[in-house]
Design a protein around this motif. Structure first.
Motif: not given
Length: 79
Positions: A63-71
């Motif tokens: 995610q752009d804000a580097k707070q989450a990864i979507f698998w």
């Protein structure tokens, strides 16, 4: 309550354990640009447990804000 569901591809499986029935939760939509494009939604419970069982290579999208990864499982190439 435990819920089990296959992925749309049929090769992956999600197990969700919640203390209350699923119908008692209200889903929430993410409002950042990335999540809106992905049509992401969530629910939360501090004692809930989510398990993803996969048999294929997964690809992480940050995610752009580097707070989450979507698998997700990459779509098969038609050829």
């Amino acid at each position: 309550m435990e819920y089990v569901s296959p992925c749309r591809c049929g090769n992956e499986q999600v197990k969700l354990a919640l203390p209350s029935p699923l119908q008692s939760y209200q889903s929430r939509a993410f409002d950042c640009d990335f999540c809106m494009v992905q049509k992401a939604a969530y629910l939360s419970d501090p004692v809930g447990k989510l398990e993803v069982i996969y048999s294929h290579k997964r690809q992480g999208v940050m995610q752009d804000a580097k707070q989450a990864i979507f698998w997700h499982v990459p779509k098969p190439h038609s050829g």
